[in-house]
Design a protein around this motif. Structure first.
Motif, PDB file in Angstrom:
ATOM      1  N   THR A 106       0.599  -0.976  -0.427  1.00  0.00           N
ATOM      2  CA  THR A 106       0.326   0.025   0.053  1.00  0.00           C
ATOM      3  C   THR A 106       0.929   1.253  -0.134  1.00  0.00           C
ATOM      4  O   THR A 106       0.175   2.853  -0.994  1.00  0.00           O
ATOM      5  N   SER A 107       1.855   1.466   0.747  1.00  0.00           N
ATOM      6  CA  SER A 107       2.782   2.176   0.781  1.00  0.00           C
ATOM      7  C   SER A 107       3.346   2.217  -0.726  1.00  0.00           C
ATOM      8  O   SER A 107       3.851   3.671  -0.193  1.00  0.00           O
ATOM      9  N   ALA A 108       3.312   1.646  -1.243  1.00  0.00           N
ATOM     10  CA  ALA A 108       4.655   1.956  -2.973  1.00  0.00           C
ATOM     11  C   ALA A 108       2.870   2.652  -2.884  1.00  0.00           C
ATOM     12  O   ALA A 108       3.481   3.042  -4.655  1.00  0.00           O
ATOM     13  N   LYS A 109       1.691   3.114  -2.915  1.00  0.00           N
ATOM     14  CA  LYS A 109       0.622   3.897  -4.044  1.00  0.00           C
ATOM     15  C   LYS A 109       1.321   5.067  -3.717  1.00  0.00           C
ATOM     16  O   LYS A 109       0.935   5.404  -2.502  1.00  0.00           O
ATOM     17  N   PRO A 110       1.284   6.265  -4.266  1.00  0.00           N
ATOM     18  CA  PRO A 110       1.886   7.609  -4.363  1.00  0.00           C
ATOM     19  C   PRO A 110      -0.054   7.967  -2.687  1.00  0.00           C
ATOM     20  O   PRO A 110      -0.946   7.301  -2.788  1.00  0.00           O
ATOM     21  N   GLY A 111       0.601   8.812  -2.025  1.00  0.00           N
ATOM     22  CA  GLY A 111       0.183   9.656  -1.277  1.00  0.00           C
ATOM     23  C   GLY A 111      -0.188   7.987   0.269  1.00  0.00           C
ATOM     24  O   GLY A 111      -0.859   8.821   1.108  1.00  0.00           O
ATOM     25  N   PHE A 112       0.598   8.290   0.219  1.00  0.00           N
ATOM     26  CA  PHE A 112       0.531   6.946   1.292  1.00  0.00           C
ATOM     27  C   PHE A 112       1.431   6.743   2.005  1.00  0.00           C
ATOM     28  O   PHE A 112       2.915   6.358   1.615  1.00  0.00           O
ATOM     29  N   CYS A 113       1.876   7.121   3.354  1.00  0.00           N
ATOM     30  CA  CYS A 113       2.882   7.300   4.419  1.00  0.00           C
ATOM     31  C   CYS A 113       3.092   5.670   5.349  1.00  0.00           C
ATOM     32  O   CYS A 113       1.986   5.199   5.435  1.00  0.00           O
ATOM     33  N   LEU A 114       4.517   4.998   5.814  1.00  0.00           N
ATOM     34  CA  LEU A 114       4.374   3.802   6.349  1.00  0.00           C
ATOM     35  C   LEU A 114       3.727   3.755   7.507  1.00  0.00           C
ATOM     36  O   LEU A 114       2.825   2.799   7.866  1.00  0.00           O
ATOM     37  N   GLU A 115       3.537   5.052   7.867  1.00  0.00           N
ATOM     38  CA  GLU A 115       3.417   5.800   9.583  1.00  0.00           C
ATOM     39  C   GLU A 115       1.536   4.886   9.387  1.00  0.00           C
ATOM     40  O   GLU A 115       1.016   3.700  10.233  1.00  0.00           O
TER      41      GLU A 115
END
Ligand code: FDM
Ligand code: MG
Length: 219
Positions: A106-115
């Protein structure tokens, strides 16, 4: 007296690293050594939530990105009671993907951070060992074409790899990076060795909660 618990062992890695093959071989080898062991995989496509995820991955349906992330997490939570029960019964669980795939993809998608991605999985049963099967994009390409499912493109997988690298910096987890370019049998022996060590270590410890003690990886 309380019996010894089993260990929670996760295999992670990019596509075609050989996770599924190695999970099966590990379960067989542990059983042969007289250890109760079972395999699980995420997503578990057999549940109602799993069917929604499966249809999304097969591109039969579209789901909003946050929504599908939460469904992947819910799919782990719905199996968390079973995971705990098995571990307490002394069964070692060998799991093909877990929350780390959840966060990395999911965090490989734009606009998502790991946290943000990590939050829904905080508190899941914590793995005793996370084996990361490392394979360069060039090596992966030699192993044949990508499938037709969502996420199966080399650009996306490269970003996923970067995200995994960030997750592996977390010292609160027992990450072990395995060279997946090795022959299948050599890789298996190394995985078995790491797993036996983790099983011995887990026996005397309570089941912990994932990402509860905080984590050093920033957004
Ligand atoms: N995947 C898997 C996610 O995006 N989030 C998750 O939480 C998990 C467990 O689903 F592309 C992705 C990773 C992969 C796809 O995996 C299905 P399998 O192992 O090919 O079934
Ligand atoms: Mg796949």
């Amino acid at each position: 007296m309380m019996g010894r618990r089993g260990a929670l062992i996760i295999l992670e890695g990019v596509d075609r690293a050989g996770k599924t093959t190695q999970c099966k071989k590990l379960v067989q080898a542990l059983q042969k050594n007289g250890r109760p062991a079972e395999m699980m995989r995420f997503p578990d496509r057999t549940t109602m939530i799993g069917q929604m995820i499966s249809s999304y991955l097969e591109k039969k349906t579209n789901l909003e990105d946050h929504t599908v992330h939460l469904l992947f997490s819910a799919n782990r939570w719905e199996l968390a009671p079973l995971i705990k029960k098995k571990l307490q019964q002394g069964v070692t669980l060998v799991v093909d993907r877990y929350a780390f795939s959840g966060v990395a993809f999911t965090s490989a998608k734009p606009g998502f951070c790991l946290e943000w991605c990590r939050n829904p999985d905080v508190g899941l049963p914590k793995p005793d060992l996370v084996l990361f099967l490392q394979l360069s994009p060039a090596e992966a390409a030699k192993r044949g074409q990508f499938g037709v499912e969502r996420y199966e493109t080399s650009d996306f997988q490269q970003t996923v790899q970067h995200r995994f690298n960030q997750l592996m910096k977390d010292p609160s987890l027992n990450w072990q990076v395995m060279d997946a370019t090795k022959g299948m049998e050599d890789l298996h022996q190394e995985i078995l060795r790491q797993s036996e060590a983790a099983i011995a270590e887990a026996e005397s410890q309570p089941i912990k909660e994932l990402w509860k003690e905080g984590s050093a990886v920033p957004c």
